[in-house]
Motif scaffolding. Structure first.
Motif, PDB file in Angstrom:
ATOM      1  N   ASP A 148      -0.640  91.283  48.567  1.00  0.00           N
ATOM      2  CA  ASP A 148      -1.888  91.015  47.862  1.00  0.00           C
ATOM      3  C   ASP A 148      -3.043  91.402  48.785  1.00  0.00           C
ATOM      4  N   SER A 205      -6.299  91.509  47.489  1.00  0.00           N
ATOM      5  CA  SER A 205      -7.440  91.261  46.613  1.00  0.00           C
ATOM      6  C   SER A 205      -8.683  90.787  47.356  1.00  0.00           C
ATOM      7  N   LYS A 206      -8.525  90.288  48.582  1.00  0.00           N
ATOM      8  CA  LYS A 206      -9.665  89.777  49.347  1.00  0.00           C
ATOM      9  C   LYS A 206     -10.359  90.868  50.158  1.00  0.00           C
ATOM     10  N   ASN A 230     -12.238  94.688  50.505  1.00  0.00           N
ATOM     11  CA  ASN A 230     -12.902  95.758  49.771  1.00  0.00           C
ATOM     12  C   ASN A 230     -12.282  97.097  50.154  1.00  0.00           C
ATOM     13  N   GLU A 267      -0.008  88.667  52.114  1.00  0.00           N
ATOM     14  CA  GLU A 267      -1.386  88.986  51.803  1.00  0.00           C
ATOM     15  C   GLU A 267      -2.097  89.524  53.039  1.00  0.00           C
ATOM     16  N   ASP A 306      -5.593  89.538  55.187  1.00  0.00           N
ATOM     17  CA  ASP A 306      -6.745  88.687  55.469  1.00  0.00           C
ATOM     18  C   ASP A 306      -7.923  89.565  55.893  1.00  0.00           C
ATOM     19  N   PRO A 307      -9.076  89.463  55.229  1.00  0.00           N
ATOM     20  CA  PRO A 307     -10.217  90.298  55.611  1.00  0.00           C
ATOM     21  C   PRO A 307     -10.689  90.068  57.043  1.00  0.00           C
TER      22      PRO A 307
END
Length: 311
Positions: free
Chosen positions: A68, A70-71, A73, A296, A298-299
């Motif tokens: 994932d 999604s966090k 850009n 996922e 992590d930004p």
């Protein structure tokens, strides 16, 4: 927008439905695949049509994982791919990006105009963006693929098509029917029979439908456009393998023919048409395999994957 002729032609392209073929192209000259354009695509592309994957380092041990992002850009995701170990599959480019759809349809129109008898039905395309050391495991695809390489360096291993030493007919049936993943059992000795192709920007490779293959990146951020299509024969082959799987599992038949023409093929299609009508009436559906999302990005630390399966 018309880009003119983008493919370098040679007589071998007329054999692309029967053997692995390479040629060169000029897609890089369009300017559509630099960092600025990639970031724009990643920012605007629907996230439900974007796969973010990571993998192990051993080609004989499948460790493909779905993630994932999604966090993040587009700029963060591109940077994470440059520095980490990721494979981005930006799906359905024809649907979501008009300028790229024009380019892809232009490629296919050029192929149809110059390769006698070639007809590309059900066209689609994905944009692949991957890390310098990423790999794709031994697998097969259901449609016919063409890999148009744009940035970085990669090595493709293409194995003999229609040879049960490398993938069984029953396994192809399972993949086509959605009853198993596209990944296949791989043995390093298979490489002795592989067609090995080193791809640099401006190279293209294609192979016959359902041919097993794998890919290893060699250098730099890798960007490739993978186009998929079905010829009339490819559509018949898919229908045939679906029918064969039914007759294999429900009727116990083995040694099933893969001929896509003739009386036997027509009889199978007629019989399986009845089965499909029955299944539709009673809403019986086949499987549809998908990878679960297990990590996922992590930004704050986008080059590292965070396991979502642990507490």
């Amino acid at each position: 927008m018309s880009y003119g002729n983008l493919i370098d032609w040679n007589k071998n392209l007329h054999q692309m439905e029967t053997e692995a073929i390479t040629t060169t192209h000029r897609l890089v000259e369009t300017g559509l695949f630099d960092d600025e354009h990639l970031v724009r695509i990643l920012d605007t592309h629907p996230r439900d049509a974007l796969n973010v994957n990571t993998m192990g380092t051993d080609a004989t041990k499948t460790e493909w994982k779905e993630g994932d992002a999604s966090k993040l850009n587009g700029e963060q995701l591109l940077q994470a791919t440059k520095e980490g170990r990721l494979w981005l599959n930006i799906r359905n480019m024809l649907t979501h990006h008009r300028e790229y759809a024009d380019l892809i349809n232009g490629i296919y129109d050029e192929l149809e105009s110059k390769v006698s008898g070639f007809q590309a039905l059900e066209r689609s395309a994905n944009l692949l963006v991957s890390s310098p050391t990423a790999i794709v495991y031994y697998h097969l695809d259901i449609p016919i693929n063409m890999l148009w390489h744009l940035r970085g360096k990669k090595r493709a291993y293409v194995y003999p098509p229609y040879d049960e030493r490398f993938v069984s007919q029953a396994t192809i049936e399972d993949v086509i029917c959605g009853e198993s993943y596209e990944e296949l059992a791989y043995d390093a000795t298979f490489d002795e029979s592989a067609f090995v192709c080193d791809l640099e920007p401006g190279h293209m490779v294609t192979w016959p439908q359902n041919t097993p293959h794998r890919v290893s990146n060699v250098e730099g951020l890798n960007v490739s456009l993978t186009t998929e299509h079905k010829t009339p024969k490819a559509i018949r082959r898919i229908k045939l393998f679906r029918a064969n799987r039914f007759f294999r599992h429900q009727c116990g038949y083995q040694n099933l023919s893969t001929a896509t023409e003739g009386v036997g093929y027509n009889m199978k299609m007629a019989g399986f048409a009845f089965v499909k009508a029955y299944r539709k009436l009673f809403r019986k559906k086949s499987g549809n395999y998908a990878y679960p999302v297990t990590f996922e990005l992590d930004p704050m630390n986008p080059t590292q994957v965070r396991d979502m399966t642990t507490k």
